[in-house]
Scaffold this active site. Structure first.
Site, PDB file in Angstrom:
ATOM      1  N   ASN A 207      30.235  -8.400   8.255  1.00 49.96           N
ATOM      2  CA  ASN A 207      30.765  -9.495   8.966  1.00 49.96           C
ATOM      3  C   ASN A 207      30.233 -10.890   8.981  1.00 49.96           C
ATOM      4  O   ASN A 207      30.594 -11.842   9.317  1.00 49.96           O
ATOM      5  CB  ASN A 207      31.073  -9.065  10.459  1.00 49.96           C
ATOM      6  CG  ASN A 207      32.047  -7.854  10.584  1.00 49.96           C
ATOM      7  OD1 ASN A 207      32.973  -7.912  10.131  1.00 49.96           O
ATOM      8  ND2 ASN A 207      31.556  -6.833  11.409  1.00 49.96           N
TER       9      ASN A 207
ATOM     10  N   SER B 195      35.630   4.796  17.331  1.00 49.40           N
ATOM     11  CA  SER B 195      36.188   3.988  18.343  1.00 49.40           C
ATOM     12  C   SER B 195      37.423   3.066  17.517  1.00 49.40           C
ATOM     13  O   SER B 195      37.226   2.803  16.458  1.00 49.40           O
ATOM     14  CB  SER B 195      35.415   2.866  18.885  1.00 49.40           C
ATOM     15  OG  SER B 195      34.286   3.598  19.688  1.00 49.40           O
TER      16      SER B 195
ATOM     17  N   ARG C 276      63.812   2.964 -14.473  1.00 47.58           N
ATOM     18  CA  ARG C 276      62.686   2.166 -13.862  1.00 47.58           C
ATOM     19  C   ARG C 276      63.053   0.660 -13.963  1.00 47.58           C
ATOM     20  O   ARG C 276      63.474   0.102 -14.861  1.00 47.58           O
ATOM     21  CB  ARG C 276      61.645   2.362 -14.810  1.00 47.58           C
ATOM     22  CG  ARG C 276      60.421   2.039 -14.494  1.00 47.58           C
ATOM     23  CD  ARG C 276      59.192   2.289 -15.610  1.00 47.58           C
ATOM     24  NE  ARG C 276      57.756   1.971 -15.015  1.00 47.58           N
ATOM     25  CZ  ARG C 276      57.173   2.747 -14.522  1.00 47.58           C
ATOM     26  NH1 ARG C 276      57.410   4.326 -14.349  1.00 47.58           N
ATOM     27  NH2 ARG C 276      55.839   2.676 -14.092  1.00 47.58           N
TER      28      ARG C 276
END
Length: 419
Positions: free
Chosen positions: A38, A96, A177
């Site tokens: 970060n 968490s 496709r």
């Protein structure tokens, strides 16, 4: 610092009904894929800095926060203008969830009515993305909005080895496709941001629900960083498509090692002399003509460059500041006097001691012969060496980014007028 850069919603002309809207970046210190990713520099700027700059410049938030459990992340967050919520150990575990962490933040900040969870790993976020998405919450009545990207990918069923099963198509008929231009593709979460009301987050135990909508971002802005292999690709993408702010208003430049090549010549009469390239002084004048203030940095222990700086101060009408072995403290004092944040500042340095300033500056440059530590910290590496036109090269880069920022602001105004 944060309060100067954030504009309350009511001052933006939005019918916010008095709701407090907060931006929240979750930045845990225990990242498993990339250690402390970060705050790892991406194109010379801490990863966290890219999204905080976009959030602040959007002018949409009453408060901007970083939730972290790490001292260094807290330091970087505050430097880039955010408040810090120190999360508890209970929501700092590997297991968490984001929702648990956001709920804890909301319990500690009862004034917040709407929270925009911005992912630090999405460095190509722009202010206009947040402005448009928040309009959907504040004006269109949605309870939650999240970002998506359109992808043209065909999916097949996964089969376990040795099971005897055969794979099957999930979202196509192979015999029919479609060509890319004949298929709208599918919407995928890109993880850039999730906006939700307080009530929804507690009621649904989720960031998505109630009256929900998506906000589609362009593929070039949909960058997610998870593992090391993502980093060089993200760096290339952010240099081309990232948000570089509103331009810088001041540049700090080291005299020795940037404006000069560091050599000292001794004349026959015994005088010390240094050489300055005319391209570099022209580059400084170009910046001044564009409204960028120039501050030259000299070492307190280097009388030669101090003498040169005196002449340059007169020649260029700029300020000269003597700095110590670690220039960060002296530079921050100048910024505090002018009430500037790092996103408004450019810095050019060449040595290991410049690395901290190079990491923090909105735009940072190093000459081709800079130290390894400085080169790793700078966001722009010049092709020229110190004293050979490197400063002119960096000046041109700053002016290019300023022009880019002006175009972004113009587009933001167009986008807002088309709401």
């Amino acid at each position: 610092m944060a309060a100067r850069n954030q504009v309350p919603l009511k001052e933006n002309g939005l019918q916010d009904g008095g709701r407090h809207v907060a931006a929240l970046v979750l930045a845990r210190g225990g990242s498993k894929g990339i250690k402390l990713k970060n705050i790892k520099p991406l194109a010379g700027i801490p990863l966290l800095g890219w999204v905080l700059r976009a959030a602040i410049d959007s002018g949409m938030f009453n408060s901007i926060w970083v939730s972290t459990d790490h001292d260094e992340i807290e330091k970087v967050a505050k430097t880039w203008g955010a408040k810090v919520h120190r999360r508890s150990p209970e929501v700092s575990k590997d297991t968490s969830s984001s929702v648990e962490t956001i709920q804890e933040f909301l319990r500690n900040n009862t004034e917040v009515d709407v929270v925009c969870n911005i992912q630090a790993t999405s460095p190509c976020l722009h202010p206009s993305h947040l402005q448009k998405a928040l309009k959907m919450i504040m004006e269109d009545g949605y309870e939650s909005v999240f970002s998506v990207v359109r992808r043209h990918e065909f999916h097949w069923k996964e089969v376990k080895k040795g099971s005897g099963e055969l794979t099957e198509p999930i979202n196509l008929v192979p015999a029919l496709r479609p060509r890319r231009q004949d298929w709208d593709g599918e919407l995928h979460e890109n993880g850039s941001f999730y906006i939700s009301s307080r009530d929804l987050i507690f009621k649904e135990n989720s960031l998505q629900g109630g009256k929900v909508a998506y906000f589609e971002m362009e593929p070039e802005h949909s960058v997610d960083i998870d593992v090391d292999i993502d980093w060089p690709l993200a760096e290339q993408r952010v240099l081309r498509y990232g948000y570089f702010g509103r331009g810088v208003s001041l540049i700090f430049c080291r005299v020795s090692g940037c404006l000069t090549d560091g050599r000292v010549f001794l004349s026959v009469s015994g005088e010390d002399m240094v050489c300055v390239h005319s391209r570099d002084t022209t580059g400084l004048r170009m910046l001044q003509n564009d409204g960028v203030e120039v501050v030259l940095l000299t070492s307190r222990d280097d009388p030669v460059t101090q003498s040169l700086s005196g002449k340059l101060k007169t020649m260029l009408s700029c300020e000269v500041v003597d700095v110590g072995d670690e220039p960060l403290k002296d530079v921050q004092e100048v910024m505090e006097q002018r009430k500037l944040s790092w996103k408004n500042v450019a810095y050019m340095g060449n040595d290991t001691s410049d690395a901290s300033c190079l990491n923090l500056a909105g735009l940072s440059g190093v000459p081709a012969d800079a130290s390894k530590e400085a080169a790793n910290a700078g966001s722009f590496a010049c092709r020229q060496a110190a004293g050979m036109g490197a400063l002119r090269e960096f000046a041109e880069h700053i002016l290019q980014q300023t022009e880019k920022a002006k175009k972004q602001m113009k587009q933001d105004r167009i986008d807002r007028n088309n709401f």
